[in-house]
Motif scaffolding. Structure first.
Motif, PDB file in Angstrom:
ATOM      1  N   LEU A 287      99.493  -3.086 -42.361  1.00 15.98           N
ATOM      2  CA  LEU A 287      99.418  -4.560 -43.024  1.00 15.98           C
ATOM      3  C   LEU A 287      98.281  -4.723 -43.854  1.00 15.98           C
ATOM      4  CD1 LEU A 287     100.253  -6.657 -39.716  1.00 15.98           C
ATOM      5  CD2 LEU A 287     101.608  -6.291 -41.764  1.00 15.98           C
ATOM      6  N   LEU A 288      97.204  -4.120 -43.712  1.00 16.04           N
ATOM      7  CA  LEU A 288      96.263  -4.336 -44.660  1.00 16.04           C
ATOM      8  C   LEU A 288      96.494  -3.660 -45.964  1.00 16.04           C
ATOM      9  CD1 LEU A 288      93.047  -5.157 -45.159  1.00 16.04           C
ATOM     10  CD2 LEU A 288      92.540  -2.804 -44.369  1.00 16.04           C
ATOM     11  N   LEU A 318      98.404 -11.103 -41.903  1.00 14.60           N
ATOM     12  CA  LEU A 318      97.597  -9.944 -41.195  1.00 14.60           C
ATOM     13  C   LEU A 318      96.547 -10.517 -40.278  1.00 14.60           C
ATOM     14  CD1 LEU A 318      96.141  -7.176 -41.430  1.00 14.60           C
ATOM     15  CD2 LEU A 318      94.923  -7.943 -43.478  1.00 14.60           C
TER      16      LEU A 318
END
Length: 661
Positions: A287-288, A318
């Motif tokens: 997700l980052l 996130l």
């Protein structure tokens, strides 16, 4: 009309995902089989609806429907059909739809192939997967609608970034996303286990194939991206520690650690809490990476989107997903039973060391990637963190990890005999020292980089240790040949997978070491008929002509390459300028041999006469690509192990079967 059908299908998919996220979860908490059973049909419906949306966008690209804004901005009638199709995910909105499609696909796969999963765990995992899908469906519907209309439609589109009009970049994103999103399945199983409060050998057996599948896809995606950068950007290199490269490498490191940690949970019922944490971290890093690529905080060749609103949305997603997961972990993880104890010198200890070094390496890459952003945000000045930092900090962490990889599989579970293992690895140690000495002498001692001999020795140590471990398993030279062959035929596919994957890593290290240490290049202005010699290869520029491609104009150079007076190859690199959008690209010409790549690039013409040319010899680079493919093959071999398809019996069921026996 088709675009509106696609848009409506996404809205319906959001409604289905909301139902899948809530009702099965409540049903699992109440023990309601009917509500839990809703997760399966909901995942099928969700895949059908998202598939309709993806097909609708693909149709718009294939028919050059420029009334759809996304198509008008990223396609052109002159584009070859392959790049019209791959243009679907060659932009922010389309790649986000691909991400959601793969999310739905993994949920469908659990429904179809998870018949042996406990109903409660299956319902909870599919519910968590649906929660992730809800977040991304809201993201695409509220900020990134791929079906937005354009009125009046233009006569033609703006075209796709020429750098993306390449086979390597055409297939790189789907494999990368299959890896990124694949870790969401491990994440969903981890959150489901935390909610249920139960992590055991059966859970590890069920979560491993999904993690392994994600790891295989991500490995292949990273390799394709590196290969594309190598031949398309014309700089002769294959890795630059670019933030977008790091964005995919970090979850790969965490996923590799997760794979090894799950083995300890399965075999020894230990490291449960740590394994759950790794599953959360692996998907969190995915997700980052999504945030970094789509928020506009970094600039890269393959970064999408610069709209701050989108960045804020994905940052909120996130924080919600990862923050909520860590909160749940902090509450529930202490209640997980710790499992069996083990000595530091044991197979569990070696796998834990692997985990710690991999996790530290991922943290190092994360720090180097984010520090410039934090420094800029805090007004500490512009800071550049590049290859010197990563090479000096990350690579030393990997040396002890590779050293342990050769010895770890030979150690016994619970308590190992390190002296005995090192004795059995004496042949590998002698071979590694011999290669180190030979490399040192061949490069002229200190005339070459000092670390090259160490890198080659490390690869030979790993390869030798892997062969020794395989020979121990089949009792090679310690039993009759017929018995060894019989043992070899009965080896589990997961054991073959480990052997093949570790061997592939050894090949990868050889290629990386040689290409980094001994690459030779020559950059100059070269005239027609002039010969430049690099590493014994004579490059003679014989012709330069303009050619007309499907949607570009190009300057093509022709190099006649000879070796020791003998004809070797004809290389024809190009300098292209695409018509729409009007951007230049470099097309390197490469001939690969077992000893390395002969590599030529032609640049702009100079007023004094001639052209700028860059000529390289990159030693053993093909070994690097071969190593990546061997690692993927090892992963596939392990994934095909029957035990990954049937799951693991629970302890209670195993006890009943033993009593009956």
């Amino acid at each position: 009309m088709i675009a509106e059908i696609g848009h409506f299908a996404l809205i319906l998919a959001l409604a289905v995902a909301l139902i899948q996220a809530v009702i099965p979860l409540v049903g699992a908490s109440r023990g309601n089989a009917t509500w839990m059973g809703l997760a399966g049909p909901a995942s099928v419906a969700q895949m059908l609806l998202v598939g309709i949306a993806f097909a609708a966008l693909t149709h718009a690209y294939m028919t050059s429907d420029f009334s759809v804004l996304n198509v008008a901005q990223n396609s052109h009638t002159d584009k070859p059909m392959l790049y019209k199709v791959t243009g679907v995910w060659g932009n922010h909105e389309g790649s986000l739809l691909l991400w959601i499609t793969i999310l739905a696909l993994f949920g469908l796969a659990v429904t179809l192939f998870g018949a042996n999963l406990p109903p409660g765990l299956k319902a909870r995992a599919l519910a968590v997967q649906a929660m992730i899908t809800v977040g991304f469906l809201l993201f695409i519907l509220l900020t990134s609608n791929p079906f937005e209309r354009l009125d009046p439609p233009p006569m033609n589109g703006s075209g796709l970034n020429p750098l993306l009009q390449d086979p390597g970049l055409a297939f790189h994103p789907p494999f990368l996303y299959l890896g990124y999103v694949g870790f969401s399945m491990a994440f969903s199983f981890a959150i489901a286990a935390l909610i249920e409060g139960k992590v055991d050998a059966a859970w590890a057996r069920w979560v491993r194939p999904w993690t392994l599948a994600a790891w295989i896809f991500l490995t292949l995606g990273i390799a394709l991206g590196s290969w594309w950068a190598y031949y398309e950007l014309g700089w002769g290199g294959w890795w630059y520690w670019d933030p977008v490269e790091n964005a995919s490498f970090m979850p790969w490191l965490a996923g590799t650690a997760l794979l090894h940690s799950a083995v300890v949970v399965e075999k020894r019922d230990s490291l449960k809490s740590w394994t759950i944490l790794l599953a959360i971290v692996a998907f969190g890093l995915s997700l980052l990476g999504t945030f970094l690529v789509r928020s506009g905080v970094i600039t890269s060749v393959h970064a999408f989107a610069t709209d701050p609103a989108r960045g804020v949305f994905i940052l909120g997603l996130l924080i919600f997903a990862v923050g909520g997961s860590f909160t749940l972990y902090a509450v529930r993880a202490p209640s997980l039973k710790t499992g069996g104890l083990f000595a530091p010198v044991s197979r569990e200890g070696a796998l834990l060391l692997n985990n710690v070094l991999m996790a530290t390496g991922a943290g190092t890459v994360l720090l180097g990637t984010l520090y410039p952003l934090f420094a800029d945000a805090l007004d500490l000045g512009k800071v550049s963190v590049g290859p010197p930092f990563f090479n000096s900090v990350f690579l030393p962490l990997m040396v002890p990890m590779v050293l342990a990889m050769a010895a770890g599989p030979l150690l016994s579970w619970k308590r190992g005999d390190l002296a005995g293992v090192l004795s059995r690895l004496s042949v590998a140690a002698v071979a590694a020292l011999a290669v180190a000495l030979a490399t040192w002498l061949w490069q002229g001692g200190s005339a070459g980089p000092w670390w090259a001999a160490g890198g080659m020795a490390l690869a030979v140590w790993l390869l030798g240790g892997t062969i020794v471990e395989w020979a121990e398993r089949i009792r090679l030279f310690r039993a009759p040949l017929a018995e060894s062959l019989e043992r070899m035929g009965k080896l589990p596919r997961s054991s073959w997978g480990m052997t093949i994957t570790h061997s592939g890593l050894a090949l990868l290290i050889i290629g990386m070491t040689a290409s980094s240490a001994w690459k030779l290049e020559s950059v100059q202005t070269q005239k027609l008929g002039e010969t430049i010699t690099v590493a014994g290869y004579a490059f003679t520029l014989t012709q330069v002509e303009d050619i007309n491609g499907a949607n570009y104009l190009a300057t093509q150079g022709t190099f006649k390459v000879t070796k020791d007076g003998q004809d070797f190859a004809i290389l024809q690199p190009e300098k292209r300028v695409y018509r729409q959008p009007p951007r230049p690209t470099t097309e390197a010409a490469i001939v690969s041999t077992i000893l390395g790549d002969v590599y030529a690039v032609i640049g702009d013409a100079v007023p004094e006469g001639g052209w700028v040319t860059r000529l390289y010899f990159n030693p053993l680079v093909p070994w690097m690509w071969a190593g990546c493919l061997v690692m993927v093959l090892g992963g596939l071999m392990s994934l095909s192990d029957r035990r990954h398809r049937i799951g693991a019996p629970t302890r209670a069921r195993a006890a009943v079967q033993a009593a009956k026996a």
